[in-house]
Design a protein around this motif. Sequence first.
Motif, mmCIF file in Angstrom:
data_model
loop_
_atom_site.group_PDB
_atom_site.id
_atom_site.type_symbol
_atom_site.label_atom_id
_atom_site.label_comp_id
_atom_site.label_asym_id
_atom_site.label_seq_id
_atom_site.Cartn_x
_atom_site.Cartn_y
_atom_site.Cartn_z
ATOM 1 N N MET A 39 -37.150 -38.030 49.652
ATOM 2 C CA MET A 39 -37.528 -39.157 48.816
ATOM 3 C C MET A 39 -38.253 -38.641 47.576
ATOM 4 O O MET A 39 -39.143 -37.812 47.664
ATOM 5 N N ILE A 40 -37.850 -39.142 46.430
ATOM 6 C CA ILE A 40 -38.529 -38.795 45.182
ATOM 7 C C ILE A 40 -39.807 -39.610 45.052
ATOM 8 O O ILE A 40 -40.866 -39.098 44.743
ATOM 9 N N ARG A 58 -25.749 -35.952 34.321
ATOM 10 C CA ARG A 58 -25.337 -34.655 33.769
ATOM 11 C C ARG A 58 -25.071 -33.630 34.865
ATOM 12 O O ARG A 58 -24.745 -32.479 34.585
ATOM 13 N N GLY A 59 -25.265 -34.011 36.113
ATOM 14 C CA GLY A 59 -25.019 -33.107 37.235
ATOM 15 C C GLY A 59 -26.196 -32.258 37.638
ATOM 16 O O GLY A 59 -26.048 -31.277 38.361
ATOM 17 N N HIS A 60 -27.408 -32.627 37.197
ATOM 18 C CA HIS A 60 -28.611 -31.858 37.517
ATOM 19 C C HIS A 60 -29.559 -32.704 38.356
ATOM 20 O O HIS A 60 -30.637 -33.063 37.915
ATOM 21 N N SER A 61 -29.167 -33.025 39.561
ATOM 22 C CA SER A 61 -30.037 -33.840 40.409
ATOM 23 C C SER A 61 -31.019 -32.944 41.157
ATOM 24 O O SER A 61 -30.764 -31.759 41.359
ATOM 25 N N PRO A 62 -32.150 -33.498 41.577
ATOM 26 C CA PRO A 62 -33.125 -32.713 42.341
ATOM 27 C C PRO A 62 -32.506 -32.211 43.641
ATOM 28 O O PRO A 62 -31.758 -32.944 44.293
ATOM 29 N N GLN A 63 -32.814 -30.989 44.009
ATOM 30 C CA GLN A 63 -32.298 -30.409 45.249
ATOM 31 C C GLN A 63 -33.205 -30.832 46.403
ATOM 32 O O GLN A 63 -34.279 -30.282 46.594
ATOM 33 N N VAL A 64 -32.779 -31.847 47.137
ATOM 34 C CA VAL A 64 -33.551 -32.381 48.252
ATOM 35 C C VAL A 64 -32.670 -32.358 49.489
ATOM 36 O O VAL A 64 -31.535 -32.826 49.452
ATOM 37 N N THR A 65 -33.177 -31.783 50.577
ATOM 38 C CA THR A 65 -32.432 -31.751 51.833
ATOM 39 C C THR A 65 -33.321 -32.321 52.932
ATOM 40 O O THR A 65 -34.490 -31.944 53.050
ATOM 41 N N TYR A 66 -32.773 -33.230 53.728
ATOM 42 C CA TYR A 66 -33.521 -33.808 54.839
ATOM 43 C C TYR A 66 -32.543 -34.156 55.959
ATOM 44 O O TYR A 66 -31.334 -34.254 55.750
ATOM 45 N N TYR A 96 -28.686 -34.612 55.044
ATOM 46 C CA TYR A 96 -28.381 -35.287 53.783
ATOM 47 C C TYR A 96 -28.943 -34.453 52.633
ATOM 48 O O TYR A 96 -29.955 -33.777 52.786
ATOM 49 N N SER A 97 -28.310 -34.538 51.473
ATOM 50 C CA SER A 97 -28.784 -33.752 50.333
ATOM 51 C C SER A 97 -29.074 -34.606 49.103
ATOM 52 O O SER A 97 -29.486 -34.088 48.082
#
Length: 200
Positions: A1-2, A72-80, A87-88
């Motif tokens: 979660m952001i 633009r294809g630059h999403s935060p790298q989050v894995t849970y 999920y990413s």
Amino acid sequence: MIGSIDCMHWQWKNCPTAWQGEYGNRKGQKSIILEAVASFDTWVWHAFFGVAGSQNDLNVLGQSPVFDEVLRGHSPQVTYQINNTVYSGAYYLADGIYPRWTTFVKTIPNPQSEKERSFASFQEGYRKDVERCFGILQARWAIIRGAARMLEEEVLRSIMMTCIILHNMIVEDEYDYDAPEVFELDPMNTALTRIYERPM
């Protein structure tokens, strides 16, 4: 979660007469809207300020640069992991007015089962992080607690962004962050976004 995403109205007492209709909100006051994404520790990850008070959260979202990097294809790298599924994709907690996008997690409108009631309770509780952040900003900075008395929107934008940057500096000082942080202020000076470390 952001974090949690929501909007706050800042009343504009000295709004120019020609703009009164555009900046009038549903309460009849003239205001300017701040859209923010805040985490559990009230760190402001994203702030977008300057939309006329007559707009709602959806209109603000349409003008906001909050998803520009994702597009633009630059999403935060989050894995849970949930129920043994990894999920990413990053997500935001939002209230009911936001669209049904996979990046927004909204509450269940009429929870029936115990599981649904539990989810709705936790989601609504954690979604209040951004509301708490708005309250702290207003308590900490008297200039944004009351009605704005400046005549120029650009001055108000500078005041709001300065208060948010100072707030983040205080939060960072109170907590021990190990990762180096990089910020980006867009050329129009309307939005502050935390830039994520990207793997090379």
